[in-house]
Design a protein around this motif. Structure first.
Motif, PDB file in Angstrom:
ATOM      1  N   LEU A 151      -4.096   9.787  -7.666  1.00 23.55           N
ATOM      2  CA  LEU A 151      -3.147  10.659  -8.370  1.00 23.55           C
ATOM      3  C   LEU A 151      -3.781  11.276  -9.614  1.00 23.55           C
ATOM      4  CD1 LEU A 151       0.116   8.491  -8.083  1.00 23.55           C
ATOM      5  CD2 LEU A 151      -0.438  10.584  -6.829  1.00 23.55           C
ATOM      6  N   GLN A 152      -4.666  10.521 -10.240  1.00 23.55           N
ATOM      7  CA  GLN A 152      -5.359  11.079 -11.411  1.00 23.55           C
ATOM      8  C   GLN A 152      -6.266  12.245 -11.014  1.00 23.55           C
ATOM      9  OE1 GLN A 152      -7.374   7.672 -13.004  1.00 23.55           O
ATOM     10  NE2 GLN A 152      -5.508   6.753 -13.844  1.00 23.55           N
ATOM     11  N   GLN A 153      -6.913  12.096  -9.845  1.00 17.77           N
ATOM     12  CA  GLN A 153      -7.793  13.161  -9.363  1.00 17.77           C
ATOM     13  C   GLN A 153      -6.989  14.371  -8.896  1.00 17.77           C
ATOM     14  OE1 GLN A 153      -9.998  11.211  -6.288  1.00 17.77           O
ATOM     15  NE2 GLN A 153     -11.333  10.075  -7.721  1.00 17.77           N
TER      16      GLN A 153
ATOM     17  N   LYS B 129       7.953   2.482  -9.916  1.00 16.16           N
ATOM     18  CA  LYS B 129       8.452   2.704 -11.270  1.00 16.16           C
ATOM     19  C   LYS B 129       7.298   2.744 -12.278  1.00 16.16           C
ATOM     20  CE  LYS B 129      11.376   2.932 -14.719  1.00 16.16           C
ATOM     21  NZ  LYS B 129      12.128   4.164 -15.004  1.00 16.16           N
ATOM     22  N   SER B 130       6.303   1.880 -12.067  1.00 17.77           N
ATOM     23  CA  SER B 130       5.159   1.881 -12.987  1.00 17.77           C
ATOM     24  C   SER B 130       4.394   3.198 -12.893  1.00 17.77           C
ATOM     25  CB  SER B 130       4.243   0.693 -12.683  1.00 17.77           C
ATOM     26  OG  SER B 130       3.588   0.856 -11.429  1.00 17.77           O
ATOM     27  N   LEU B 131       4.296   3.764 -11.674  1.00 16.76           N
ATOM     28  CA  LEU B 131       3.625   5.060 -11.525  1.00 16.76           C
ATOM     29  C   LEU B 131       4.403   6.156 -12.248  1.00 16.76           C
ATOM     30  CD1 LEU B 131       2.601   4.906  -7.742  1.00 16.76           C
ATOM     31  CD2 LEU B 131       1.101   4.630  -9.721  1.00 16.76           C
TER      32      LEU B 131
ATOM     33  N   PHE C  40       0.860  -1.182   0.000  1.00 25.09           N
ATOM     34  CA  PHE C  40       0.000   0.000   0.000  1.00 25.09           C
ATOM     35  C   PHE C  40       0.896   1.231   0.000  1.00 25.09           C
ATOM     36  CE2 PHE C  40      -4.511  -1.133   1.412  1.00 25.09           C
ATOM     37  CZ  PHE C  40      -4.435  -2.414   0.891  1.00 25.09           C
ATOM     38  N   PHE C  41       0.352   2.308  -0.542  1.00 24.21           N
ATOM     39  CA  PHE C  41       1.098   3.572  -0.589  1.00 24.21           C
ATOM     40  C   PHE C  41       0.278   4.665   0.100  1.00 24.21           C
ATOM     41  CE2 PHE C  41       2.544   1.201  -4.310  1.00 24.21           C
ATOM     42  CZ  PHE C  41       3.909   1.260  -4.147  1.00 24.21           C
ATOM     43  N   GLN C  42       0.943   5.455   0.959  1.00 25.56           N
ATOM     44  CA  GLN C  42       0.303   6.645   1.540  1.00 25.56           C
ATOM     45  C   GLN C  42       1.021   7.869   0.981  1.00 25.56           C
ATOM     46  OE1 GLN C  42       0.450   7.247   5.838  1.00 25.56           O
ATOM     47  NE2 GLN C  42      -1.638   8.073   5.766  1.00 25.56           N
TER      48      GLN C  42
ATOM     49  N   GLU D 232      -3.835   0.317  -7.426  1.00 22.31           N
ATOM     50  CA  GLU D 232      -4.876   0.798  -8.330  1.00 22.31           C
ATOM     51  C   GLU D 232      -5.593   2.017  -7.749  1.00 22.31           C
ATOM     52  OE1 GLU D 232      -5.456  -0.038 -11.392  1.00 22.31           O
ATOM     53  OE2 GLU D 232      -3.750  -1.426 -11.261  1.00 22.31           O
ATOM     54  N   GLU D 233      -5.894   1.972  -6.453  1.00 24.29           N
ATOM     55  CA  GLU D 233      -6.553   3.125  -5.839  1.00 24.29           C
ATOM     56  C   GLU D 233      -5.610   4.323  -5.771  1.00 24.29           C
ATOM     57  OE1 GLU D 233      -8.644   2.339  -2.207  1.00 24.29           O
ATOM     58  OE2 GLU D 233      -9.141   0.284  -2.806  1.00 24.29           O
TER      59      GLU D 233
END
Length: 802
Positions: free
Chosen positions: A793-795, A622-624, A562-564, A787-788
């Motif tokens: 990040l898109q928002q 890296k994918s982000l 998970f990422f915060q 995914e979330e």
């Protein structure tokens, strides 16, 4: 000259030539085949003996035919001589492999034996064949005997020289040249015997010619003997010169090995006297050469004379080298520990003494003992450490001997470090160790397991009353407060007790049982003890179950990352993320990090878990980046075990390379425990990481009193203000003041600062107002799966807080 020509006219030159050629070939063949047999390149075969015998027998027939003597009537007797010759030659070939070393006595005996056999064999044959023409000539017989003796002696000398020659080409040359002249000499012996025994004049129409030329065959034999003397002598001189050169080189090599050897070398004879010593030995033993040579070797053995003497004798009589560790003593009676190798000196199969080669290992031994002590003892209290106790308990388990283990730690000891610092904490630990050593029974083995954790081994005791009595005694040791550096502190301890074999049949199981009992004791309240029991077994089963499932989850890569996000108020955007591990069991649901992280630490899986998190987080981050999200960095938490794992820097760099990330994109978060443990080593690792561009963040900053002193030493890039301080912002004035102080201090030290656990707008506004623009917490986002995180990040950050 005319007389010689007329004499030669009486001999059939064709048969004379064949006689010489047959004998030459036979001798050359014997030389070559015996050498091959001796060196194991060929086996003795009867066929070879037959071939050589036929050559020699043919030469004999040609000799008789050369004198125009009819042999057809004597063919049976001559055939008997062929059979005898073949048997004799086969015997020589069979013995060629195992020829004994040549001595002067053996050489002369062989020469005399071969001479008499040759003369008697030929002589008897001629007496039988020419019995009607026998006319003994004593002078010629004597001359024949000595010439034959010379020919045989030269041939035998040549034979041994060929077999002793190691150089093959030289041996072949000797075999051919020597074989030619030996063959000529041996081929002429029958002529001399014939002339010495038979009235040769009866076979000639010119008796006066015979009398005038009768000594010509003897002259030829003398010539062959002279040449045969020159050949081996010439080659012998060459070989002697080579051997002298080899001996000179060997002597110089020995002297170099002896004199320049970095090890001390002494030569002791069978009587125990030192006969020589190299300069290294003299320097190590601090004697002069004159003081050491011809002295009994016990001059340097001190009190261990008998032990060392027995080892030296064993080296002498066993004819084998022996290596021992012993003590020698210098001229000033100072002991030096040496690694001594005793090597027998063997001369002509007899041990005449020994070489003693020794190396001073006093410093090495001392260092080794020190290293061993440090490896098995705690460097603060000098008590045995965890490794020592585990190995000792394992040996007791192997011996099937009962024992009791007490697992202890001190209640809320962290407060001591937080208030007074680790220096005072260390002093208290030392006082605790001293109380244990001074007051507990001598048969107890006390070990510091780490931090404020101790363990006590009580061997051969499992009786409940005795075990409980010792537990009460341990608790009573802290009825009185501890005084160090004008500080008084009341300590209480919790104890877990397990016995072998009742509470476990293996070392690790017994220790786990004691730890489980300790956890229950702490849960029951401070200053008490708890026995392991079946009621606690379920907790052990649960621990073991989760440990195995966690191991499978790491291996099967089912633990999620998970990422915060980290928010920056100035740019009003997310500037980075922190990676966190989340674990879901199909039959249990979500397992809290507060549950599985301690299990990983206790079981040793924490290193594998942290490595997995780093690899997975780097790949997903890296994918982000590749998807175009502008994130400056990825933060990853390092446990203490991973941080001090072998080759940690190489591992981090290889992981970044495999993921395609630059080192400047990674931030490693360490705790105060890591920062304050083994500061010098920690500093080296941090500096090496920093040299590659990796950022270092100090997590949970402010929870430890001693953290401030480390900011000046450690290469920290960022401070994370602990959630415990952020929670009370705008509510508690002391928290407000402390946070403002931390932010100001960080700015002065030019260190970035970020606050974690920000959950309200008021907390964020306070931080922004005091120039802490980086925040992390539920105000903007909880930890999210990949995914979330993409969706967030898109928002983007849709609103500004301030």
């Amino acid at each position: 000259m005319n007389q010689v020509t007329e004499l030669l006219s009486l001999i059939d030159s064709k048969y004379y030539f064949l006689n010489n050629m047959g004998m030459i070939l036979a001798i050359i063949y014997i030389f070559i085949i015996c050498r091959k047999i001796k060196f194991g390149k060929k086996q003795a075969r009867f066929l070879d003996a037959v071939f050589i015998g036929l050559l020699a027998w043919t030469a004999l027939l040609c000799m008789l035919l050369s004198l125009n003597i009819s042999i057809y009537d004597e063919i049976v007797r001559l055939s008997i001589s062929l059979f005898i010759s073949i048997i004799a030659i086969y015997f020589v070939l069979k013995e060629a492999r195992g020829f004994e070393p040549l001595t002067i006595r053996r050489f002369f005996l062989l020469v005399l034996a071969f001479t008499f056999l040759l003369l008697l064999g030929e002589g008897v044959l001629y007496i039988i064949i020419f019995k009607d023409f026998i006319a003994l000539h004593p002078t010629l017989i004597i001359i024949t005997f000595f010439l034959t003796l010379g020919i045989v002696s030269a041939a035998l000398r040549l034979f041994y020289q060929i077999n002793a020659e190691l150089l093959h080409t030289r041996a072949m040359f000797l075999s051919i040249i020597g074989g030619i002249f030996t063959g000529l000499g041996v081929a002429g012996i029958p002529y001399m015997i014939f002339i010495s025994l038979v009235n040769f004049e009866t076979f000639s129409s010119n008796p006066s010619l015979i009398r005038e030329t009768i000594l010509i065959p003897f002259a030829l034999e003398l010539l062959y003997l002279f040449i045969l003397g020159i050949i081996p002598s010439t080659f012998g001189e060459m070989k002697l010169s080579e051997e002298k050169e080899k001996l000179s080189i060997s002597t110089q090599q020995y002297e170099s090995l002896f004199k320049l050897n970095p090890s001390g070398v002494i030569l002791v004879d069978k009587s125990g006297y030192i006969k020589s010593a190299n300069q290294t030995a003299i320097n190590l033993l601090e004697y002069s050469s004159a003081e050491l040579i011809d002295q009994k070797f016990d001059i340097i053995t001190g009190g261990n004379h008998h032990t060392l003497y027995n080892n030296v004798l064993e080296g002498i009589y066993s004819e084998q080298f022996k290596r021992i560790e012993t003590s020698l003593y210098t001229r000033n009676k100072q002991e030096i520990i040496v690694d001594l190798t005793i090597i027998p000196i063997i001369v002509k199969s007899d041990v005449i003494g020994v070489y003693g080669m020794f190396k001073d290992i006093t410093l090495e031994k001392t260092n080794k003992e020190l290293v061993h002590f440090l490896a098995y003892h705690d460097d603060l209290t000098h008590l045995p450490n965890r490794r020592f106790l585990i190995e000792e308990v394992s040996s007791i388990v192997d011996a099937k001997t009962c024992f009791t283990i007490y697992s202890l730690d001190f209640d809320q000891f962290k407060i001591v470090n937080d208030i007074y610092g680790h220096h005072i904490g260390d002093l208290i630990i030392c006082e605790v160790a001293n109380r244990f050593v001074t007051n507990l029974p001598k048969n107890c083995r006390i070990a510091r397991m780490g931090g404020d954790e101790f363990a006590i081994l009580l061997p051969e005791v499992t009786n409940c009353e005795q075990v409980e009595s010792l537990a009460k005694q341990i608790l009573s040791l802290f009825d009185k407060p501890i005084h160090v550096s004008n500080i008084e502190w009341n300590l209480t301890t919790s104890i877990g007790i397990a016995t072998y074999p009742k509470d476990g049949d293996k070392t690790d199981v017994v220790f786990k049982s004691a730890d489980i009992a300790l956890y229950r004791s702490k849960a029951n309240g401070t200053n008490g003890y708890e026995f392991y029991s079946e009621e606690l077994n379920q907790e052990l089963i649960e621990f073991a179950f989760l440990e195995q499932e966690l191991k499978k989850a790491i291996e099967n890569e089912t633990i999620q990352i998970f990422f915060q996000p980290k928010y920056n108020a100035k740019s009003e955007s997310f500037v980075g993320v922190e990676s966190l591990a989340r674990w879901t069991l199909e039959e249990r649901g979500v397992i809290s990090p507060a549950t599985f992280i301690p299990i990983a630490e206790k079981s040793g899986l924490i290193v594998q878990l942290d490595q997995y998190i780093l690899k997975k987080a780097c790949m997903q981050f890296k994918s982000l980046i590749e998807e175009g999200y502008e994130l400056k960095g990825l933060s990853v938490n390092f446990s203490q075990l991973l941080f001090y794992h072998d080759h940690i820097v190489d591992f981090v760099l290889e992981t970044l390379k495999a993921a395609g990330l630059s080192p400047v994109q990674l931030e490693i978060e360490i705790t105060e425990t890591i920062a304050m443990y083994n500061t010098a080593y920690t500093l080296n690792i941090l500096n090496e990481l920093k040299s590659h561009g990796i950022r270092i963040s100090l997590d949970d900053f402010g929870t430890g009193y001693s953290s401030i002193s480390y900011l000046k030493v450690l290469p920290i890039d960022c401070l994370k203000i602990d959630k415990s301080f952020v929670n009370d912002l705008t509510v508690d004035k002391q928290s407000d003041a402390l946070v403002v102080t931390l932010i100001s201090m960080a700015k002065i030290l030019e260190i970035d600062v970020i606050a974690e656990g920000v959950e309200t707008i008021e907390q964020a506004e306070f931080l922004f107002k005091h120039h802490c623009y980086d925040i992390q917490g539920y105000l903007y986002s909880r930890p999210l799966p990949l995914e979330e995180m993409r969706t967030l990040l898109q928002q983007g950050s849709s609103r500004s807080i301030v």
